[in-house]
Design a protein around this motif. Structure first.
Motif, PDB file in Angstrom:
ATOM      1  N   ASN A 133      14.426 -11.460  -8.053  1.00 52.09           N
ATOM      2  CA  ASN A 133      15.053 -10.265  -7.481  1.00 52.09           C
ATOM      3  C   ASN A 133      14.026  -9.286  -6.921  1.00 52.09           C
ATOM      4  N   PHE A 134      14.486  -8.536  -5.914  1.00 50.88           N
ATOM      5  CA  PHE A 134      13.597  -7.584  -5.235  1.00 50.88           C
ATOM      6  C   PHE A 134      13.310  -6.344  -6.066  1.00 50.88           C
ATOM      7  N   GLU A 135      14.226  -5.989  -6.925  1.00 55.61           N
ATOM      8  CA  GLU A 135      14.004  -4.814  -7.760  1.00 55.61           C
ATOM      9  C   GLU A 135      12.704  -4.966  -8.565  1.00 55.61           C
ATOM     10  N   THR A 136      12.550  -6.113  -9.203  1.00 59.86           N
ATOM     11  CA  THR A 136      11.344  -6.338 -10.004  1.00 59.86           C
ATOM     12  C   THR A 136      10.122  -6.528  -9.106  1.00 59.86           C
ATOM     13  N   ARG A 137      10.323  -7.185  -7.961  1.00 56.99           N
ATOM     14  CA  ARG A 137       9.176  -7.399  -7.056  1.00 56.99           C
ATOM     15  C   ARG A 137       8.625  -6.079  -6.528  1.00 56.99           C
ATOM     16  N   TYR A 138       9.517  -5.141  -6.180  1.00 64.07           N
ATOM     17  CA  TYR A 138       9.028  -3.839  -5.708  1.00 64.07           C
ATOM     18  C   TYR A 138       8.289  -3.089  -6.815  1.00 64.07           C
ATOM     19  N   LEU A 139       8.756  -3.264  -8.042  1.00 59.68           N
ATOM     20  CA  LEU A 139       8.063  -2.632  -9.173  1.00 59.68           C
ATOM     21  C   LEU A 139       6.661  -3.224  -9.319  1.00 59.68           C
ATOM     22  N   ILE A 140       6.575  -4.563  -9.252  1.00 59.42           N
ATOM     23  CA  ILE A 140       5.256  -5.219  -9.330  1.00 59.42           C
ATOM     24  C   ILE A 140       4.378  -4.723  -8.177  1.00 59.42           C
ATOM     25  N   ASN A 141       4.966  -4.657  -6.965  1.00 59.04           N
ATOM     26  CA  ASN A 141       4.189  -4.254  -5.790  1.00 59.04           C
ATOM     27  C   ASN A 141       3.637  -2.838  -5.958  1.00 59.04           C
ATOM     28  N   ASP A 142       4.487  -1.914  -6.394  1.00 57.06           N
ATOM     29  CA  ASP A 142       4.031  -0.532  -6.595  1.00 57.06           C
ATOM     30  C   ASP A 142       2.896  -0.479  -7.614  1.00 57.06           C
ATOM     31  N   PHE A 143       3.097  -1.173  -8.725  1.00 57.72           N
ATOM     32  CA  PHE A 143       2.074  -1.130  -9.776  1.00 57.72           C
ATOM     33  C   PHE A 143       0.774  -1.748  -9.271  1.00 57.72           C
ATOM     34  N   ALA A 144       0.902  -2.918  -8.640  1.00 56.04           N
ATOM     35  CA  ALA A 144      -0.286  -3.650  -8.192  1.00 56.04           C
ATOM     36  C   ALA A 144      -1.058  -2.860  -7.132  1.00 56.04           C
ATOM     37  N   VAL A 145      -0.320  -2.291  -6.163  1.00 57.93           N
ATOM     38  CA  VAL A 145      -0.981  -1.508  -5.113  1.00 57.93           C
ATOM     39  C   VAL A 145      -1.658  -0.284  -5.734  1.00 57.93           C
ATOM     40  N   PRO A 184      -4.375  -5.680  -2.363  1.00 60.69           N
ATOM     41  CA  PRO A 184      -4.310  -4.257  -2.001  1.00 60.69           C
ATOM     42  C   PRO A 184      -5.600  -3.798  -1.322  1.00 60.69           C
ATOM     43  N   GLY A 185      -5.419  -3.050  -0.233  1.00 56.03           N
ATOM     44  CA  GLY A 185      -6.572  -2.564   0.525  1.00 56.03           C
ATOM     45  C   GLY A 185      -7.059  -3.533   1.587  1.00 56.03           C
ATOM     46  N   GLU A 186      -6.616  -4.790   1.515  1.00 60.60           N
ATOM     47  CA  GLU A 186      -7.032  -5.787   2.505  1.00 60.60           C
ATOM     48  C   GLU A 186      -5.854  -6.280   3.339  1.00 60.60           C
ATOM     49  N   THR A 187      -4.813  -6.754   2.659  1.00 61.94           N
ATOM     50  CA  THR A 187      -3.681  -7.373   3.367  1.00 61.94           C
ATOM     51  C   THR A 187      -2.477  -6.430   3.366  1.00 61.94           C
ATOM     52  N   ALA A 188      -1.423  -6.880   4.026  1.00 60.68           N
ATOM     53  CA  ALA A 188      -0.131  -6.198   3.918  1.00 60.68           C
ATOM     54  C   ALA A 188       0.359  -6.304   2.481  1.00 60.68           C
ATOM     55  N   CYS A 189       1.184  -5.335   2.069  1.00 62.91           N
ATOM     56  CA  CYS A 189       1.825  -5.434   0.762  1.00 62.91           C
ATOM     57  C   CYS A 189       3.281  -5.827   0.978  1.00 62.91           C
ATOM     58  N   ARG A 249       0.552  -2.368   7.021  1.00 58.70           N
ATOM     59  CA  ARG A 249       1.328  -1.751   8.097  1.00 58.70           C
ATOM     60  C   ARG A 249       1.111  -0.238   8.026  1.00 58.70           C
ATOM     61  N   GLU A 250       0.832   0.346   9.193  1.00 60.82           N
ATOM     62  CA  GLU A 250       0.581   1.786   9.227  1.00 60.82           C
ATOM     63  C   GLU A 250       1.819   2.536   8.734  1.00 60.82           C
ATOM     64  N   GLY A 251       1.625   3.495   7.872  1.00 62.24           N
ATOM     65  CA  GLY A 251       2.747   4.302   7.387  1.00 62.24           C
ATOM     66  C   GLY A 251       3.533   3.654   6.264  1.00 62.24           C
ATOM     67  N   CYS A 252       3.076   2.508   5.770  1.00 60.44           N
ATOM     68  CA  CYS A 252       3.797   1.837   4.674  1.00 60.44           C
ATOM     69  C   CYS A 252       3.972   2.816   3.512  1.00 60.44           C
ATOM     70  N   ARG A 253       5.181   2.859   2.988  1.00 58.52           N
ATOM     71  CA  ARG A 253       5.486   3.780   1.888  1.00 58.52           C
ATOM     72  C   ARG A 253       4.565   3.545   0.685  1.00 58.52           C
ATOM     73  N   ALA A 254       4.330   2.267   0.376  1.00 57.91           N
ATOM     74  CA  ALA A 254       3.566   1.963  -0.838  1.00 57.91           C
ATOM     75  C   ALA A 254       2.058   2.039  -0.586  1.00 57.91           C
ATOM     76  N   CYS A 255       1.539   1.136   0.264  1.00 61.72           N
ATOM     77  CA  CYS A 255       0.077   1.074   0.364  1.00 61.72           C
ATOM     78  C   CYS A 255      -0.489   2.109   1.327  1.00 61.72           C
ATOM     79  N   GLY A 256       0.367   2.684   2.240  1.00 58.85           N
ATOM     80  CA  GLY A 256      -0.103   3.707   3.161  1.00 58.85           C
ATOM     81  C   GLY A 256       0.057   5.099   2.563  1.00 58.85           C
ATOM     82  N   GLN A 257       1.314   5.478   2.323  1.00 59.63           N
ATOM     83  CA  GLN A 257       1.581   6.833   1.813  1.00 59.63           C
ATOM     84  C   GLN A 257       1.393   6.948   0.306  1.00 59.63           C
TER      85      GLN A 257
END
Ligand SMILES: [Zn+2]
Length: 357
Positions: free
Chosen positions: A147-159, A182-187, A258-266
């Motif tokens: 599920n995406f709910e858990t994946r977004y949580l992992i993504n936020d934490f990892a980034v 994080p810091g190299e590729t897209a998230c 991606r420029e402006g990405c909520r997670a890894c940009g902002q």
């Protein structure tokens, strides 16, 4: 609280360097030059968390445990069922008959074929409350969720922690995976700013071929090995998808954020803060309510999708789906009441499986 399935941890630590068993066990992998003896020692020191221990997760755990990754943390909220055995390679009929938590059953299986590594099972739902405890002391996180709910949580934490993780998913005959450095590729949020809405097929509605999940797990496990041995220049920097039935193959460039990405940009980690998470509450006796937000539901479509899996009936206002021993009542805005449990993890799991998240 942490239960480590490793009967001879001390002995294995001693043997990780030059012991005969260690050398013999991993001899064919050490012969592979990009790993070699130095790489094998790094694998023994590697700490990896696998979130979700279903089809993808158990294939990942099996591959990495056999490859000699020294420490695996397995996190899963579900129990083994008969319908899992077609594809979830670490489980057997006894596990299903006993409804064992998947994390526990997986750890037991691994202990039987590699007692020289440490495996720490957690029969738990990964949430904003426990993500720090469960993921902060590993070097790599692997996605075995559904599920995406858990994946977004992992993504936020990892980034937020600069922690590499590998997205992997499969449904039907289709599989998709991406390395997030994080810091190299897209998230994940660079590629999918929002979770898919409307029609969301899941393995419990569209089915799944065991070869699709084993393919994606093999690819993701190999990328994890590269990370663990330090072969970063060999890591794939694309979103890769493959359909094992049609042989359609695609890659999407993901080599920069991606420029402006909520997670890894902002760096707005809304899922880590729990904002992106549907609120769950106990409601009445033996029921859990899931307050999904802004998620218009097409009852005709959901009804068609669920009808092979249990009784389903709907009018303009509610849809009701029965799958013994549960009854799911779904509202047009995505809210649902799941009757038959007081455990929020089970309710979330049923929602993810039948409605999609
Ligand atoms: Zn991003």
């Amino acid at each position: 609280m942490r239960n480590t399935y490793n009967k001879c941890q001390q002995a294995s630590v001693e043997s990780r360097g030059e012991g005969l068993d260690f050398a013999e066990r991993y001899s064919r992998q050490v012969l592979f030059a990009p790993i070699g003896e130095a790489g094998q020692r790094k694998l023994a020191e590697a700490r990896v968390a696998i979130v979700g221990c279903g089809a993808t997760g158990s294939a990942l755990a099996s591959l990495l445990a056999r490859a000699g990754v020294g420490y695996l943390r397995l996190i899963d909220r579900d129990y083994v069922e008969a319908s899992n055995l077609q594809r979830q390679v670490l489980f057997d009929e006894v596990d299903a008959a006993e409804s064992l938590p998947k994390a526990i059953a997986a750890a037991r299986k691994i202990a039987a074929f590699n007692s020289g590594i440490a495996v720490e099972p957690h029969a738990a739902d990964l949430t904003p409350d426990n993500v720090e405890d469960l993921l902060s002391d590993v070097a790599i996180v692997l996605d075995g969720t559904d599920n995406f709910e858990t994946r977004y949580l992992i993504n936020d934490f990892a980034v937020s922690r600069n922690l590499p993780w590998i997205y992997a998913a499969g449904v039907g005959s289709y599989a998709v995976t991406m390395n997030i450095l994080p810091g190299e590729t897209a998230c994940l949020a660079c590629i999918f700013p929002d979770s898919p809405r409307g029609i969301v097929e899941t393995c419990d509605t569209a089915g799944i071929l065991n070869s699709a999940v084993n393919l994606v797990a093999s690819i993701a496990a190999t990328e994890a090995l590269k990370l663990a041995v330090g072969a970063r220049d060999q890591l794939r920097r694309t979103l890769l998808s493959y359909d094992v039935w049609t042989n359609d193959f695609a890659t999407v460039q993901a080599n920069k954020p991606r420029e402006g990405c909520r997670a890894c940009g902002q760096r707005k980690f809304i899922h880590l803060a729990g904002e992106g998470r549907p609120h769950v509450s106990l409601c009445g006796r033996n029921s859990v309510q899931i307050h999904e937000r802004e998620r218009p539901i097409d009852f005709d479509e959901v009804s068609r999708r669920l009808s092979p899996h249990g009784a389903v009936r709907h009018n303009d206002f509610i849809l009701r789906f029965w799958r013994d021993p549960y009854e799911i009542t779904l509202f047009p805005d995505g809210r649902a009441i799941i009757k038959g449990t007081t455990e929020t993890a089970i309710a979330r799991s049923l929602y993810a499986r039948y409605i999609g998240s």
